[in-house]
Design a protein around this motif. Structure first.
Motif, PDB file in Angstrom:
ATOM      1  N   ASN A  14       0.827  -1.211   0.000  1.00 29.18           N
ATOM      2  CA  ASN A  14       0.000   0.000   0.000  1.00 29.18           C
ATOM      3  C   ASN A  14       0.860   1.260   0.000  1.00 29.18           C
ATOM      4  OD1 ASN A  14      -2.321  -1.556   0.035  1.00 29.18           O
ATOM      5  ND2 ASN A  14      -2.490  -1.543   2.259  1.00 29.18           N
ATOM      6  N   THR A  15       1.954   1.237   0.792  1.00 32.16           N
ATOM      7  CA  THR A  15       2.874   2.381   0.814  1.00 32.16           C
ATOM      8  C   THR A  15       3.555   2.563  -0.538  1.00 32.16           C
ATOM      9  OG1 THR A  15       3.298   2.049   3.181  1.00 32.16           O
ATOM     10  CG2 THR A  15       4.904   3.354   1.946  1.00 32.16           C
ATOM     11  N   ALA A  16       3.997   1.433  -1.125  1.00 34.71           N
ATOM     12  CA  ALA A  16       4.666   1.495  -2.427  1.00 34.71           C
ATOM     13  C   ALA A  16       3.724   2.002  -3.513  1.00 34.71           C
ATOM     14  CB  ALA A  16       5.198   0.107  -2.798  1.00 34.71           C
ATOM     15  N   PHE A  17       2.435   1.635  -3.421  1.00 29.50           N
ATOM     16  CA  PHE A  17       1.474   2.085  -4.428  1.00 29.50           C
ATOM     17  C   PHE A  17       1.248   3.591  -4.333  1.00 29.50           C
ATOM     18  CE2 PHE A  17      -3.094   2.291  -5.989  1.00 29.50           C
ATOM     19  CZ  PHE A  17      -2.737   2.215  -7.324  1.00 29.50           C
ATOM     20  N   GLU A  18       1.221   4.123  -3.134  1.00 33.20           N
ATOM     21  CA  GLU A  18       1.068   5.571  -2.975  1.00 33.20           C
ATOM     22  C   GLU A  18       2.257   6.297  -3.591  1.00 33.20           C
ATOM     23  OE1 GLU A  18      -1.602   7.209  -1.961  1.00 33.20           O
ATOM     24  OE2 GLU A  18      -2.570   5.238  -1.797  1.00 33.20           O
ATOM     25  N   LYS A  19       3.469   5.769  -3.388  1.00 33.39           N
ATOM     26  CA  LYS A  19       4.673   6.365  -3.992  1.00 33.39           C
ATOM     27  C   LYS A  19       4.603   6.282  -5.518  1.00 33.39           C
ATOM     28  CE  LYS A  19       7.870   5.462  -0.164  1.00 33.39           C
ATOM     29  NZ  LYS A  19       9.096   4.735   0.237  1.00 33.39           N
ATOM     30  N   PHE A  20       4.131   5.129  -6.004  1.00 31.22           N
ATOM     31  CA  PHE A  20       4.006   4.953  -7.450  1.00 31.22           C
ATOM     32  C   PHE A  20       3.009   5.952  -8.032  1.00 31.22           C
ATOM     33  CE2 PHE A  20       1.381   3.095 -10.830  1.00 31.22           C
ATOM     34  CZ  PHE A  20       2.331   2.932 -11.821  1.00 31.22           C
ATOM     35  N   LYS A  21       1.855   6.120  -7.392  1.00 28.86           N
ATOM     36  CA  LYS A  21       0.844   7.049  -7.903  1.00 28.86           C
ATOM     37  C   LYS A  21       1.380   8.478  -7.950  1.00 28.86           C
ATOM     38  CE  LYS A  21      -2.625   6.035  -5.149  1.00 28.86           C
ATOM     39  NZ  LYS A  21      -3.992   6.066  -4.584  1.00 28.86           N
ATOM     40  N   LYS A  22       2.083   8.890  -6.899  1.00 31.32           N
ATOM     41  CA  LYS A  22       2.627  10.251  -6.882  1.00 31.32           C
ATOM     42  C   LYS A  22       3.646  10.446  -8.002  1.00 31.32           C
ATOM     43  CE  LYS A  22       4.762  13.741  -3.932  1.00 31.32           C
ATOM     44  NZ  LYS A  22       5.560  14.260  -5.049  1.00 31.32           N
ATOM     45  N   ALA A  23       4.539   9.457  -8.160  1.00 32.86           N
ATOM     46  CA  ALA A  23       5.558   9.565  -9.203  1.00 32.86           C
ATOM     47  C   ALA A  23       4.917   9.582 -10.586  1.00 32.86           C
ATOM     48  CB  ALA A  23       6.546   8.407  -9.091  1.00 32.86           C
ATOM     49  N   ASN A  24       3.926   8.747 -10.815  1.00 29.27           N
ATOM     50  CA  ASN A  24       3.292   8.686 -12.131  1.00 29.27           C
ATOM     51  C   ASN A  24       2.459   9.944 -12.402  1.00 29.27           C
ATOM     52  OD1 ASN A  24       2.862   7.076 -14.556  1.00 29.27           O
ATOM     53  ND2 ASN A  24       0.730   6.950 -13.897  1.00 29.27           N
ATOM     54  N   ASN A  25       1.801  10.466 -11.372  1.00 31.25           N
ATOM     55  CA  ASN A  25       1.051  11.713 -11.551  1.00 31.25           C
ATOM     56  C   ASN A  25       1.985  12.852 -11.929  1.00 31.25           C
ATOM     57  OD1 ASN A  25      -1.383  10.490 -10.985  1.00 31.25           O
ATOM     58  ND2 ASN A  25      -1.376  11.043  -8.825  1.00 31.25           N
ATOM     59  N   ASP A  26       3.151  12.908 -11.274  1.00 30.35           N
ATOM     60  CA  ASP A  26       4.154  13.931 -11.618  1.00 30.35           C
ATOM     61  C   ASP A  26       4.621  13.746 -13.060  1.00 30.35           C
ATOM     62  OD1 ASP A  26       3.948  14.937  -9.080  1.00 30.35           O
ATOM     63  OD2 ASP A  26       5.756  13.952  -8.320  1.00 30.35           O
ATOM     64  N   ARG A  27       4.775  12.502 -13.477  1.00 27.43           N
ATOM     65  CA  ARG A  27       5.195  12.213 -14.858  1.00 27.43           C
ATOM     66  C   ARG A  27       4.147  12.703 -15.853  1.00 27.43           C
ATOM     67  NH1 ARG A  27       4.436   8.172 -18.779  1.00 27.43           N
ATOM     68  NH2 ARG A  27       2.770   7.291 -17.483  1.00 27.43           N
ATOM     69  N   LEU A  28       2.869  12.469 -15.552  1.00 26.93           N
ATOM     70  CA  LEU A  28       1.794  12.893 -16.443  1.00 26.93           C
ATOM     71  C   LEU A  28       1.708  14.414 -16.527  1.00 26.93           C
ATOM     72  CD1 LEU A  28      -0.970  10.323 -15.384  1.00 26.93           C
ATOM     73  CD2 LEU A  28       0.410  10.304 -17.473  1.00 26.93           C
ATOM     74  N   VAL A  29       1.924  15.079 -15.403  1.00 27.48           N
ATOM     75  CA  VAL A  29       1.922  16.548 -15.399  1.00 27.48           C
ATOM     76  C   VAL A  29       3.072  17.070 -16.250  1.00 27.48           C
ATOM     77  CG1 VAL A  29       2.299  18.592 -13.964  1.00 27.48           C
ATOM     78  CG2 VAL A  29       0.754  16.785 -13.186  1.00 27.48           C
TER      79      VAL A  29
END
Length: 401
Positions: A14-29
């Motif tokens: 769950n912690t790793a998924f939150e990190k993944f979502k933040k990193a991917n959202n930054d990538r999309l931005v």
């Protein structure tokens, strides 16, 4: 201990998924603002994706251990115990005295004098269980055991007419339903592990466990690939060996699968996955799963719906699987990568869609002569597979160009 480890891994996931979502959202931005992704952000997303995959693999291994039944042995018959003991002597010393008769009594089957010796029932079960742990197809599809050389099953293709009548109305004769026959394509699979006589003479060397591990891994890898894409020549006919079309269930011939045509050669959209879900009849969605390999799963983790929600979601507690659009995922490395003309993803109710048939009995020939000082154990098993219900599985077909 496994329960506590499972709980800790779920928290890590769950912690790793939150990190993944933040990193991917930054990538999309970054892509939206600059027209391309920042290489550092791409690297960060890939690292987070790899971490999720590693945790998922650990979770799967622990869940297998928790779900795996213990080996039998309590309350077994005298014949079974004697057969096991005699088979152990055969493995270690090549002693065959009385083994043929004990085999007949314990397994209640006739045997071929030139076909080797049947492994004891407990070892047979252990091999099949280990094969299920390795092969996702065995875990997801229907598996049946047969005693004969062939297996046939009738399936109803529809056609029986019906209607509404008053109690005094005449009943017209209904049409005879159309029946079809499915016959799994059978083949013989073999493994030929070897050990030195010194290993077999060692009282601390568990020869039966060694043989089951070696054979199960070899069998599972070979047959797993056949269940997915085998051509049906001396081996099971795999799901992807059957023809497919874009037509719906109502107008497609029995035995032909339906595929959803992707617009891209290397890109998949959330709408295409949604089309796969709703192409499957509602009654079959209960128990449906996705099947894809780990590389495709890494790609899918990045996809979002129109509201920005990630399609892939981790299980948040023990016993709850990771999901894609609300449905479970079966990772299968025999599935193709995302590429032009490939079929990288299947979705469906595999219990209804594909049938695996095992002929009862795994047999072993002991060969201490061919490759001295090694003793080979030539082990064979008959197995077959075929498409059962062509409406139960949907494919994603990538564009050719």
């Amino acid at each position: 201990m496994p329960d506590q480890e499972l709980k800790e891994l779920i928290e890590q996931q769950n912690t790793a998924f939150e990190k993944f979502k933040k990193a991917n959202n930054d990538r999309l931005v970054s892509i939206e603002e600059k027209g391309k992704a920042d290489p550092l952000l791409e690297e960060k997303v890939n690292k987070a994706n790899d971490d999720l995959s590693a945790i998922a693999s650990q979770l799967a291994e622990i869940e297998k251990k928790l779900n795996r039944p213990g080996a039998g042995g309590d309350g077994e018959s005298k014949e079974v115990s004697e057969h096991k003991a005699a088979y152990g002597k055969f493995m270690r010393k090549g002693t065959e005295d009385g083994l043929r008769d004990l085999e007949r009594k314990a397994l209640n089957v006739t045997t071929d004098a030139d076909g080797g010796y049947a492994v004891p029932e407990e070892l047979d079960r252990n091999i099949l269980q280990l094969m299920q742990d390795v092969s996702p197809m065995r875990a997801e599809c229907t598996v049946r055991q047969i005693g004969g050389a062939t297996y046939k099953q009738l399936v109803n293709l529809g056609g029986a007419a019906s209607g509404w009548v008053d109690e005094d109305d005449a009943r017209t004769e209904t049409d005879t339903p159309t029946l079809g026959t499915i016959t799994p394509v059978m083949g013989e699979i073999y493994a030929n592990p070897s050990a030195t006589q010194t290993m077999l003479d060692d009282v601390f060397f568990n020869a039966e466990s060694w043989l089951s591990d070696e054979v199960a891994r070899t069998f599972a890898e070979a047959e797993g690939a056949a269940f997915v894409s085998g051509d049906g020549s001396k081996k099971p006919k795999g799901i992807l060996a059957y023809t497919s079309a874009t037509t719906a269930d109502s107008s497609r011939a029995f035995g032909t699968l339906q595929h959803i045509a992707a617009a891209g050669t290397a890109a998949i959209t959330s709408d295409e996955l949604l089309d796969m879900v709703y192409a499957l009849k509602k009654g079959m969605r209960m128990g449906a799963k996705w099947m894809l390999n780990s590389m495709s799963l890494k790609y899918i983790r990045k996809l979002q719906d129109n509201d920005g929600n990630y399609l892939w979601q981790p299980g948040i507690q023990a016993g709850q699987p990771t999901t894609l659009m609300g449905y479970g995922i079966a990772e299968n490395e025999d599935m193709a990568d995302i590429a032009a003309s490939a079929v990288p993803i299947m979705f469906g109710n595999f219990k209804r869609g594909y049938l695996i048939v095992d002929r009862m009995g795994i047999r072993t020939l002991r060969d201490p002569y061919t490759n001295k000082p090694y003793v080979h154990f030539y082990t064979t098993k008959r197995v077959g597979g075929c498409l059962w219900d062509s409406n139960a599985i949907k494919l994603l077909q990538m564009a050719a160009s």
